[in-house]
Design a protein around this motif. Structure first.
Motif, short mmCIF file in Angstrom:
data_model
loop_
_atom_site.label_atom_id
_atom_site.label_comp_id
_atom_site.label_asym_id
_atom_site.label_seq_id
_atom_site.Cartn_x
_atom_site.Cartn_y
_atom_site.Cartn_z
N ALA A 128 -1.32 5.90 -7.11
CA ALA A 128 -2.78 5.91 -7.14
C ALA A 128 -3.31 7.33 -6.92
O ALA A 128 -4.26 7.77 -7.60
CB ALA A 128 -3.34 4.95 -6.09
N ASP B 61 -9.96 -4.03 -10.29
CA ASP B 61 -9.88 -2.63 -10.72
C ASP B 61 -11.10 -2.27 -11.56
O ASP B 61 -11.87 -3.14 -11.97
CB ASP B 61 -8.59 -2.37 -11.50
CG ASP B 61 -8.52 -3.11 -12.82
OD1 ASP B 61 -9.39 -2.88 -13.68
OD2 ASP B 61 -7.59 -3.91 -13.02
N LYS C 7 0.56 3.86 -3.12
CA LYS C 7 -0.46 4.87 -2.81
C LYS C 7 -0.19 6.21 -3.52
O LYS C 7 -1.14 6.90 -3.91
CB LYS C 7 -0.57 5.07 -1.30
CG LYS C 7 0.68 5.65 -0.64
CD LYS C 7 0.48 5.77 0.86
CE LYS C 7 1.73 6.34 1.55
NZ LYS C 7 1.56 6.41 3.02
N LEU D 182 -7.13 3.54 -3.86
CA LEU D 182 -6.43 2.29 -3.62
C LEU D 182 -6.82 1.76 -2.25
O LEU D 182 -6.64 2.43 -1.23
CB LEU D 182 -4.91 2.49 -3.69
CG LEU D 182 -4.05 1.28 -3.34
CD1 LEU D 182 -4.31 0.13 -4.32
CD2 LEU D 182 -2.57 1.64 -3.34
N ILE E 168 -8.87 0.65 -7.18
CA ILE E 168 -8.11 -0.59 -7.22
C ILE E 168 -8.19 -1.20 -5.83
O ILE E 168 -7.94 -0.50 -4.84
CB ILE E 168 -6.64 -0.35 -7.61
CG1 ILE E 168 -6.54 0.21 -9.02
CG2 ILE E 168 -5.83 -1.65 -7.50
CD1 ILE E 168 -5.16 0.71 -9.37
N GLU E 169 -8.56 -2.46 -5.76
CA GLU E 169 -8.73 -3.11 -4.46
C GLU E 169 -7.93 -4.40 -4.41
O GLU E 169 -8.01 -5.22 -5.31
CB GLU E 169 -10.21 -3.39 -4.21
CG GLU E 169 -10.48 -4.07 -2.86
CD GLU E 169 -11.96 -4.30 -2.62
OE1 GLU E 169 -12.68 -3.30 -2.45
OE2 GLU E 169 -12.38 -5.48 -2.61
N LEU F 203 -2.94 -0.23 -12.13
CA LEU F 203 -2.64 1.21 -12.22
C LEU F 203 -2.44 1.65 -13.67
O LEU F 203 -2.85 2.75 -14.07
CB LEU F 203 -1.37 1.52 -11.42
CG LEU F 203 -1.51 1.54 -9.90
CD1 LEU F 203 -0.14 1.53 -9.24
CD2 LEU F 203 -2.30 2.78 -9.46
N TYR G 212 0.84 -1.21 0.00
CA TYR G 212 0.00 0.00 0.00
C TYR G 212 0.88 1.26 0.00
O TYR G 212 0.64 2.19 -0.78
CB TYR G 212 -0.92 0.00 1.22
CG TYR G 212 -1.77 1.25 1.31
CD1 TYR G 212 -2.90 1.40 0.51
CD2 TYR G 212 -1.42 2.29 2.17
CE1 TYR G 212 -3.67 2.55 0.57
CE2 TYR G 212 -2.18 3.46 2.24
CZ TYR G 212 -3.31 3.58 1.44
OH TYR G 212 -4.04 4.73 1.49
N VAL H 289 -0.94 -5.20 -9.30
CA VAL H 289 -1.31 -3.82 -8.95
C VAL H 289 -0.75 -2.85 -9.99
O VAL H 289 -1.42 -1.89 -10.40
CB VAL H 289 -0.82 -3.46 -7.54
CG1 VAL H 289 -1.10 -1.99 -7.23
CG2 VAL H 289 -1.48 -4.34 -6.50
#
Length: 645
Positions: free
Chosen positions: A371, A435, A368, A378, A418-419, A410, A364, A406
């Motif tokens: 994102a 996403d 981050k 995110l 986005i999870e 992105l 993360y 990820v």
């Protein structure tokens, strides 16, 4: 005494003629080979000498293999011709076969070695044809001879009435079709003919019955009793009675299924090779672009740093750009190395204990900012307790897989979210990276996991990337005994799922943190003398610069042998930084020798060889720690200080 086989080889390439000569000379058969590099030479030899077989390249200066076939048809139609064709000319070779070539051989090291056996097979087949022709002539002279030839022919033979029903069949035809003699003689050729070939078969037989043609010879498919398809060449003539009325068809059926299979495999291999070449070309073009882009920024902004009167803000901006471009370049190189290791079958897993929740927190923090810059939400969903999150697996590979997914999200998501989620389901960890991006067409769901594959046309790329991330991720997940798949539609977002086995850590003492230390970048005061074993001047200068403001004395050697002697003769050295790859004697060999007379001095390996197997080898040699290139100042000082705490 061995029978001599006289061969005429037509090829305007001296090297190819020598290659064929060398291959034939190595065979136990006594081949008498003569060469012709021009049409004139070929026509001269064919008119003056007798040959058993002709080998002809397809492309000859001012001449070609099809013209060779035309000449032979006119002068000696019984003389077999084998076409030697270059890679990629299978269509031409097949055309040559239809024009009367006995066989063809692909001009490659792999296939050309079969040439002696091809020649022997062709001559044996030709001999069988000659024998068969003699047998056919004898059939009309003697009923006894006819029946013998009929029964013992090496190809299928049958008599079929004008309604299509079998009158008599031989043993070979029974073997070809899988039916017994009685089964065939109660049936008709219609029942064993492939449905798609029925109309064409009828057409040819009607032409014979109407007197338009005397006989027919064509390829068709039969249905074996087991249901499989048999390719055959059917040769049919009409037999009339004494009143000149049609009585029955006399038919020869030669099984060519293996030949057809080979031709199909040849075409498929050609198409696969062309597709592979296309993908590799697109990949190389893409990689060239991906490498040159950050390199252009690194070189360009490095040059700008040398401008006089450069203000502090610009200096910081240029430096940050150089760092970002360097990280991008390193990522591309790492992908190329990873896929090469996977392809070579050398990639292995290296399990360790770690906290999965801390991994997710680290990821993360890593993504981050990107994102935020794209105004994306995110979200990291952690469903495991800190106790359950303590697991054993290959941490490095797991981080890379999630990072790849990820990064992709992105790259292909411009708005929305986005999870990343991890759940424990029975004995498996179930990961989801979801996403709201551009989505992936259904037909690409399998393709994108293949190396060099991407959704975009390589010539119309907007998002960049090496095209290796998902191929690497799939390989890593499979190494971890897991599975990976996706659910996606165009403009509907994408969800990647993968699972790995869940192995909990049974330890109450496990305490770790993935957060970087905030310790100051100052060496431990105990350190006074540092030996750097590094043959590359730029790498040495970088390490020296990192350490020079710590009031320490820097010593340097450029080979493993010099490092051994320096440690043997200088007892004031506090620590050694040892490169692995050096001339004369590498770092690992040097460490082993140092440990024979000094087991106390701390030694840190610094190398571009970064995987866990290299680490294990380094520790086995006797080093105390391992740091990978590119080296960062904070990490270097942290690793050194750790050995003096």
């Amino acid at each position: 005494m061995k029978k001599e086989i006289k061969v005429l080889h037509i090829d305007d390439s001296y090297l190819d003629r020598m290659l064929v000569k060398d291959i034939l000379s190595q065979d136990s058969t006594d081949f008498i080979l003569q060469g012709a590099e021009t049409r004139e030479k070929f026509e001269e030899l064919i008119s003056q000498q007798i040959f058993d077989i002709i080998l002809s390249d397809f492309n000859i200066l001012g001449f070609d293999g099809l013209q060779v076939l035309e000449v032979i048809k006119k002068t000696n139609p019984d003389l077999p011709v084998v076409i030697i064709t270059g890679t990629g000319s299978e269509e031409v070779a097949i055309k040559a076969m239809k024009m009367g070539a006995a066989d063809y051989v692909i001009k490659s090291v792999k296939h050309i070695r079969s040439l002696p056996q091809v020649i022997i097979n062709v001559l044996e087949h030709k001999q069988k044809e000659i024998e068969l022709n003699k047998t056919q002539n004898a059939l009309f002279k003697s009923e006894a001879l006819f029946r013998t030839a009929f029964e013992n022919a090496t190809i299928g033979v049958c008599m079929v009435d004008i309604e299509g029903k079998f009158i008599s069949v031989n043993k070979t035809l029974c073997e070809i079709t899988g039916y017994s003699r009685s089964e065939l003689e109660k049936s008709s050729f219609l029942k064993i003919t492939h449905p798609d070939d029925l109309e064409r078969s009828h057409s040819f037989l009607l032409k014979i019955l109407n007197g338009d043609i005397n006989y027919t010879n064509f390829e068709k498919r039969y249905l074996h009793k087991s249901g499989k398809i048999i390719w055959a060449i059917m040769s049919t003539s009409l037999i009339k009675n004494e009143l000149n009325e049609p009585e029955y068809f006399f038919t020869f059926i030669q099984d060519i299924s293996e030949k057809k299979k080979f031709e199909e495999e040849l075409i498929q291999a050609k198409e696969k090779a062309e597709e592979s070449d296309r993908l590799k070309t697109a990949f190389l073009n893409n990689i060239s672009h991906e490498i040159r882009t950050p390199m252009n920024a690194i070189i360009g902004f490095s040059e700008l740093l040398n401008e006089p009167n450069l203000d502090k803000d610009k200096h910081k901006e240029y430096t940050n750009t150089i760092m970002q471009s360097s990280e991008h370049l390193l990522s591309i190189i790492s992908d190329i190395i990873s896929i090469a290791t996977i392809e070579a079958g050398q990639e292995k897993t290296h399990n360790c204990e770690f906290n999965l929740n801390e991994i997710l927190d680290l990821l993360y923090d890593q993504f981050k900012i990107k994102a935020f810059e794209k105004n994306l939400n995110l979200k990291i969903v952690k469903t495991l307790s800190d106790k359950d999150a303590l697991i054993t697996s290959d941490k490095t590979k797991l981080i890379q897989v999630i990072s790849n997914l990820v990064n992709n999200a992105l790259k292909y998501t411009d708005t929305g979210f986005i999870e990343v989620c991890c759940e424990l389901k029975k004995d498996k960890l179930f990961f989801t990276v979801k996403d709201s991006g551009i989505g992936i067409p259904k037909e690409m769901h399998e393709e994108i996991f293949k190396r060099f594959r991407q959704i975009e046309n390589p010539n119309e790329r907007h998002h960049g990337g090496s095209g290796l991330g998902l191929a690497i991720s799939k390989a890593y997940i499979e190494l971890l005994n897991g599975q990976i798949w996706l659910n996606s539609e165009p403009n509907q977002g994408t969800s990647f799922f993968f699972t790995i086995p869940y192995t909990a850590v049974n330890s109450q003492k496990y305490k770790t943190s993935l957060k970087e230390s905030n310790e100051t970048l100052v060496l431990n005061r105990k350190i006074k003398n540092i030996l750097i074993a590094e043959d590359d001047d730029s790498n040495f200068l970088l390490i020296k610069t990192f350490l020079s403001d710590n009031n320490v004395k820097i010593l340097r050697v450029k080979t493993g042998s010099e490092a051994v002697e320096m440690c043997r003769n200088n007892n004031e050295i506090d620590i050694v930084l040892m490169d692995i790859k050096m001339p004369q004697e590498n770092g690992l060999e040097a460490i082993k020798k140092i440990r024979k007379f000094n087991t106390q001095i701390p030694i840190i390996i610094e190398s571009a060889y970064y995987d866990d197997s290299n680490r294990e080898e380094a520790y086995a040699a006797g080093c105390n720690d391992f740091i990978t290139k590119p080296i960062k100042k904070h990490k270097l000082i942290s690793v050194i200080n750790k050995l003096f705490d």
